[in-house]
Design an enzyme around this catalytic site. Sequence first.
Site, PDB file in Angstrom:
ATOM      1  N   HIS A   1       0.820  -1.208   0.000  1.00 41.74           N
ATOM      2  CA  HIS A   1       0.000   0.000   0.000  1.00 41.74           C
ATOM      3  C   HIS A   1       0.857   1.261   0.000  1.00 41.74           C
ATOM      4  O   HIS A   1       1.934   1.275   0.582  1.00 41.74           O
ATOM      5  CB  HIS A   1      -0.895   0.051   1.241  1.00 41.74           C
ATOM      6  CG  HIS A   1      -1.734  -1.166   1.413  1.00 41.74           C
ATOM      7  ND1 HIS A   1      -2.049  -1.675   2.650  1.00 41.74           N
ATOM      8  CD2 HIS A   1      -2.328  -1.983   0.513  1.00 41.74           C
ATOM      9  CE1 HIS A   1      -2.803  -2.747   2.506  1.00 41.74           C
ATOM     10  NE2 HIS A   1      -2.985  -2.961   1.218  1.00 41.74           N
TER      11      HIS A   1
ATOM     12  N   TYR B   1       0.784   1.703  13.631  1.00 39.79           N
ATOM     13  CA  TYR B   1       1.152   2.711  12.648  1.00 39.79           C
ATOM     14  C   TYR B   1       0.845   4.078  13.239  1.00 39.79           C
ATOM     15  O   TYR B   1      -0.245   4.290  13.772  1.00 39.79           O
ATOM     16  CB  TYR B   1       0.307   2.615  11.381  1.00 39.79           C
ATOM     17  CG  TYR B   1       0.054   1.240  10.847  1.00 39.79           C
ATOM     18  CD1 TYR B   1       0.742   0.785   9.741  1.00 39.79           C
ATOM     19  CD2 TYR B   1      -0.897   0.401  11.416  1.00 39.79           C
ATOM     20  CE1 TYR B   1       0.489  -0.471   9.218  1.00 39.79           C
ATOM     21  CE2 TYR B   1      -1.149  -0.847  10.910  1.00 39.79           C
ATOM     22  CZ  TYR B   1      -0.454  -1.282   9.801  1.00 39.79           C
ATOM     23  OH  TYR B   1      -0.709  -2.519   9.287  1.00 39.79           O
TER      24      TYR B   1
END
Length: 184
Positions: free
Chosen positions: A65, A134
């Site tokens: 991604h 994240y």
Amino acid sequence: MRIEQTGLADVLVLAPQPFHDDRGLFTRTFDAEIFDEYLGAPGTAASFVQDSQSRSALGVIRGMHGRSGRGEAKLVRCAHGAVHDVLVDIRPASPTFGRQQGFLLDDNDFRHLYVPPGFLHGFQALTPTADVCYRIDRPHDPHEDLAVAYDDPELAVGWPLPVSVVSARDAAAGSWRELLTRLR
């Protein structure tokens, strides 16, 4: 916290230094002052605005991604278990454009990655469960999502385990060649 350069331009490994005793351990996983001083950019750490976490089973792949537009900077760490984390530089002007590098992130040494804007990112869980955290520098906008198939033959990521599960979105992602055309 020690900061180390990698084989990809501008990507950093942040290596905490855990303190072990008879109770277990304590570690500071991030220090904004050290991070900003290393980058020579005061206030950069404060630009992180969103924290997210995923939990994956053994063999699961999430990726590859990225973000279009301004991209996104992120800090990535594995809070539980272990993952094989892969980055691919998609910045056309970068000296490491098109190169990839894999990293072991786990809950033993607490190393994590600073990923600047302009990279594809993905990982494979190496343990029965793996929690990946994240911290990103701007809110997610699905209109800016980029993706390349985890098994694209031209990208040729060397995943260490057989793949157990991949999302429908990741299975249907475009090719490395299509992304290159879009970036040029």
